[in-house]
Design a protein around this motif. Structure first.
Motif, PDB file in Angstrom:
ATOM      1  N   MET A   1     -18.386 -22.062   4.630  1.00  0.00           N
ATOM      2  CA  MET A   1     -17.853 -20.766   4.113  1.00  0.00           C
ATOM      3  C   MET A   1     -18.363 -19.402   4.887  1.00  0.00           C
ATOM      4  N   ILE A   2     -17.774 -18.666   5.600  1.00  0.00           N
ATOM      5  CA  ILE A   2     -18.240 -17.455   6.381  1.00  0.00           C
ATOM      6  C   ILE A   2     -18.200 -16.347   5.434  1.00  0.00           C
ATOM      7  N   ILE A   3     -19.320 -15.321   5.345  1.00  0.00           N
ATOM      8  CA  ILE A   3     -19.385 -14.531   4.366  1.00  0.00           C
ATOM      9  C   ILE A   3     -19.661 -13.344   5.248  1.00  0.00           C
ATOM     10  N   VAL A   4     -18.855 -12.037   5.064  1.00  0.00           N
ATOM     11  CA  VAL A   4     -19.279 -10.945   5.782  1.00  0.00           C
ATOM     12  C   VAL A   4     -19.900 -10.164   4.721  1.00  0.00           C
ATOM     13  N   PHE A   5     -21.156  -9.385   4.978  1.00  0.00           N
ATOM     14  CA  PHE A   5     -21.699  -8.522   3.982  1.00  0.00           C
ATOM     15  C   PHE A   5     -21.663  -7.061   4.640  1.00  0.00           C
ATOM     16  N   LEU A   6     -20.844  -6.275   3.938  1.00  0.00           N
ATOM     17  CA  LEU A   6     -20.746  -4.672   4.308  1.00  0.00           C
ATOM     18  C   LEU A   6     -21.525  -4.007   3.513  1.00  0.00           C
ATOM     19  N   GLY A   7     -22.076  -2.705   4.068  1.00  0.00           N
ATOM     20  CA  GLY A   7     -22.734  -1.820   3.214  1.00  0.00           C
ATOM     21  C   GLY A   7     -23.638  -1.120   3.929  1.00  0.00           C
ATOM     22  N   PRO A   8     -23.842   0.359   3.585  1.00  0.00           N
ATOM     23  CA  PRO A   8     -24.554   1.271   4.468  1.00  0.00           C
ATOM     24  C   PRO A   8     -26.028   0.671   4.400  1.00  0.00           C
ATOM     25  N   PRO A   9     -26.848   1.365   5.506  1.00  0.00           N
ATOM     26  CA  PRO A   9     -28.352   0.999   5.786  1.00  0.00           C
ATOM     27  C   PRO A   9     -29.099   1.180   4.302  1.00  0.00           C
TER      28      PRO A   9
ATOM     29  N   GLU B   1     -25.112 -17.382  18.098  1.00  0.00           N
ATOM     30  CA  GLU B   1     -25.654 -17.491  17.041  1.00  0.00           C
ATOM     31  C   GLU B   1     -24.542 -18.026  15.894  1.00  0.00           C
ATOM     32  N   ILE B   2     -23.359 -17.620  15.853  1.00  0.00           N
ATOM     33  CA  ILE B   2     -22.553 -17.687  14.635  1.00  0.00           C
ATOM     34  C   ILE B   2     -21.889 -19.423  14.713  1.00  0.00           C
ATOM     35  N   GLN B   3     -21.725 -19.725  15.991  1.00  0.00           N
ATOM     36  CA  GLN B   3     -21.045 -21.030  16.193  1.00  0.00           C
ATOM     37  C   GLN B   3     -21.802 -22.010  15.700  1.00  0.00           C
ATOM     38  N   PRO B   4     -22.983 -22.089  16.190  1.00  0.00           N
ATOM     39  CA  PRO B   4     -23.793 -23.185  15.298  1.00  0.00           C
ATOM     40  C   PRO B   4     -24.084 -23.223  13.807  1.00  0.00           C
ATOM     41  N   ALA B   5     -24.375 -21.834  13.555  1.00  0.00           N
ATOM     42  CA  ALA B   5     -24.621 -21.494  12.194  1.00  0.00           C
ATOM     43  C   ALA B   5     -23.491 -21.690  11.093  1.00  0.00           C
ATOM     44  N   SER B   6     -22.467 -21.675  11.723  1.00  0.00           N
ATOM     45  CA  SER B   6     -21.026 -21.494  10.542  1.00  0.00           C
ATOM     46  C   SER B   6     -20.837 -23.071  10.376  1.00  0.00           C
ATOM     47  N   ASN B   7     -21.414 -24.079  10.828  1.00  0.00           N
ATOM     48  CA  ASN B   7     -21.082 -25.414  10.259  1.00  0.00           C
ATOM     49  C   ASN B   7     -21.672 -25.564   9.148  1.00  0.00           C
ATOM     50  N   GLY B   8     -21.491 -26.740   8.516  1.00  0.00           N
ATOM     51  CA  GLY B   8     -22.157 -27.183   7.222  1.00  0.00           C
ATOM     52  C   GLY B   8     -21.715 -26.207   6.152  1.00  0.00           C
ATOM     53  N   ALA B   9     -22.736 -25.671   5.489  1.00  0.00           N
ATOM     54  CA  ALA B   9     -22.487 -24.733   4.324  1.00  0.00           C
ATOM     55  C   ALA B   9     -22.220 -23.634   4.662  1.00  0.00           C
ATOM     56  N   GLY B  10     -22.380 -23.047   5.842  1.00  0.00           N
ATOM     57  CA  GLY B  10     -21.589 -21.782   6.416  1.00  0.00           C
ATOM     58  C   GLY B  10     -22.730 -20.802   6.462  1.00  0.00           C
ATOM     59  N   VAL B  11     -22.387 -19.725   6.765  1.00  0.00           N
ATOM     60  CA  VAL B  11     -23.071 -18.387   7.149  1.00  0.00           C
ATOM     61  C   VAL B  11     -22.610 -17.121   6.442  1.00  0.00           C
ATOM     62  N   VAL B  12     -23.979 -16.404   6.233  1.00  0.00           N
ATOM     63  CA  VAL B  12     -23.626 -15.084   5.852  1.00  0.00           C
ATOM     64  C   VAL B  12     -24.099 -14.067   6.842  1.00  0.00           C
TER      65      VAL B  12
ATOM     66  N   ARG C   1     -12.135 -18.815   9.622  1.00  0.00           N
ATOM     67  CA  ARG C   1     -11.896 -17.381   9.242  1.00  0.00           C
ATOM     68  C   ARG C   1     -12.960 -16.797   8.439  1.00  0.00           C
ATOM     69  N   VAL C   2     -12.783 -15.356   8.515  1.00  0.00           N
ATOM     70  CA  VAL C   2     -13.920 -15.014   7.324  1.00  0.00           C
ATOM     71  C   VAL C   2     -13.312 -15.184   5.693  1.00  0.00           C
ATOM     72  N   ASP C   3     -14.040 -15.876   4.942  1.00  0.00           N
ATOM     73  CA  ASP C   3     -13.618 -16.232   3.718  1.00  0.00           C
ATOM     74  C   ASP C   3     -13.750 -15.113   2.650  1.00  0.00           C
ATOM     75  N   VAL C   4     -14.937 -14.523   2.608  1.00  0.00           N
ATOM     76  CA  VAL C   4     -15.107 -13.451   1.807  1.00  0.00           C
ATOM     77  C   VAL C   4     -15.852 -12.315   2.623  1.00  0.00           C
ATOM     78  N   ALA C   5     -15.242 -10.813   2.345  1.00  0.00           N
ATOM     79  CA  ALA C   5     -16.002  -9.935   2.874  1.00  0.00           C
ATOM     80  C   ALA C   5     -16.665  -9.075   1.634  1.00  0.00           C
ATOM     81  N   LEU C   6     -17.930  -8.955   1.368  1.00  0.00           N
ATOM     82  CA  LEU C   6     -18.733  -8.226   0.270  1.00  0.00           C
ATOM     83  C   LEU C   6     -19.041  -6.869   0.571  1.00  0.00           C
ATOM     84  N   ASN C   7     -18.539  -6.006  -0.133  1.00  0.00           N
ATOM     85  CA  ASN C   7     -18.828  -4.672   0.129  1.00  0.00           C
ATOM     86  C   ASN C   7     -19.737  -4.003  -0.957  1.00  0.00           C
ATOM     87  N   LEU C   8     -20.980  -3.864  -0.353  1.00  0.00           N
ATOM     88  CA  LEU C   8     -22.030  -3.488  -1.354  1.00  0.00           C
ATOM     89  C   LEU C   8     -22.129  -1.828  -1.431  1.00  0.00           C
ATOM     90  N   GLY C   9     -21.580  -1.013  -2.364  1.00  0.00           N
ATOM     91  CA  GLY C   9     -21.555   0.253  -2.194  1.00  0.00           C
ATOM     92  C   GLY C   9     -22.773   0.915  -2.978  1.00  0.00           C
TER      93      GLY C   9
END
Ligand code: AMP
Length: 220
Positions: free
Chosen positions: A1-9, A71-82, A106-114
Motif C-alpha cells: 500500500m502506498i500512502i501519500v501524506f499531504l499537509g502544511p508544515p 528510497e521508494i522502490q525498495p520501501a514500497s514492497n511488503g506492507a508498503g510505504v507512507v 500506484r498511490v492508494d490513498v492521499a491523506l490531506n491533513l488540514g
C-alpha cells in the motif's frame, strides 16, 4: 500500500506517520528527514539542499525526485510505504505516478491533513527534538518533564534551524503556492481529507478510518 501524506508544515504529519507505522507496519519515508541526514553526512546533495532548506524554499524537483525514487522502490514492497513531505509540487507528483506505473504500482490513498494557518506557527516554533533518540516534544502541548532535556535519555533538546518564526512564515507561504495544488491533483483519484485542528488522538482516529476504508474496498 502506498500512502501519500499531504499537509502544511507543522500539521503533525510526522507524529501521525509514526502511528501509521505502528498500526499497519508500513515504512515511513520523510523527505525532510532524508535531507537532514544528507546534510549531517555532508554529502553533495546535503550541501546543495542546505540554502533552500534554511530559507524555507523547496529543494529543486530533479534533486528530490532522484533522491526519493531510490528510497521508494525498495520501501514500497511488503506492507508498503507512507510518504511524508513528498511529493510537494505537481512536477514531483507526476514523476512519482510515472515511476510507480512502470513498477505496476500506484498511490492508494492521499491523506490531506488540514490545519488552519494561525495554528501552524505556534505548533512549529514550540517544537523541540532529541538529537540522540529522535523523540519529539512541544514546549506547550507536550513538554518534557525537566526544562529542555529529553525524558528518555536526558540529552539537551534542539530546535530545527528552519523552525524559527521568520523561516516558518516562508515555509507556510511556499506550501500554499506550490504544495496546496496537490489537493486538486489527488482529488480525482485517492484523496481523503482529515481535520488536523483537533486533538492528536482524534486525528489518528480519522486517519485510521480512511486507511481502513481504502484497504477494505481494495481487499488488502
Ligand atoms: P520538512 O521536514 O518536511 O518540513 O522539510 C524541511 C525542508 O526540506 C523543506 O522546507 C524543504 O526545503 C525541504 N524539502 C523536504 N521535502 C521536500 C520536497 N518534497 N521537495 C522540495 N523540498 C523539500
Amino acid at each position: 500500500m502506498i500512502i501519500v501524506f499531504l499537509g502544511p508544515p507543522g500539521a503533525g504529519k510526522g507524529t501521525q506517520c509514526k502511528r501509521l507505522v505502528e498500526r499497519y507496519g508500513v515504512n515511513h519515508l520523510s523527505s525532510g528527514d532524508i535531507l537532514r541526514r544528507e546534510r549531517k553526512e555532508g554529502t553533495e546533495l546535503g550541501k546543495e539542499a542546505q540554502g533552500y532548506m534554511d530559507s524555507g524554499q523547496l529543494v529543486p524537483d530533479d534533486l528530490i525526485v532522484a533522491m526519493m525514487m531510490k528510497e521508494i522502490q525498495p520501501a514500497s514492497n511488503g506492507a508498503g510505504v507512507v510518504l511524508d513531505g513528498f511529493p510537494r509540487t505537481i512536477g514531483q507528483a507526476r514523476a512519482l505516478d510515472e515511476a510507480l506505473e512502470k513498477a505496476g504500482q500506484r498511490v492508494d490513498v492521499a491523506l490531506n491533513l488540514g490545519v488552519d494557518d494561525d495554528k501552524l506557527e505556534q505548533r512549529i516554533t514550540g517544537r523541540r527534538s532529541c538529537p540522540s533518540c529522535g523523540a519529539v516534544y512541544h514546549m506547550a502541548f507536550n513538554p518534557p518533564k525537566n526544562g529542555e532535556t529529553c525524558d528518555k535519555d536526558g540529552a539537551s533538546l534542539v530546535q530545527r534551524s528552519d523552525d524559527t518564526s521568520e523561516v516558518v512564515r516562508h515555509r507556510i507561504a511556499t506550501y500554499h503556492e506550490q504544495t496546496a495544488p496537490l489537493i486538486d491533483f489527488y482529488e480525482k483519484s485517492s484523496l481523503h481529507n482529515i481535520d488536523g485542528n483537533v486533538s492528536i488522538d482524534d486525528v489518528t482516529g480519522q486517519m485510521f478510518a480512511a486507511v481502513d476504508d481504502v484497504k477494505g474496498k481494495a481487499g488488502m
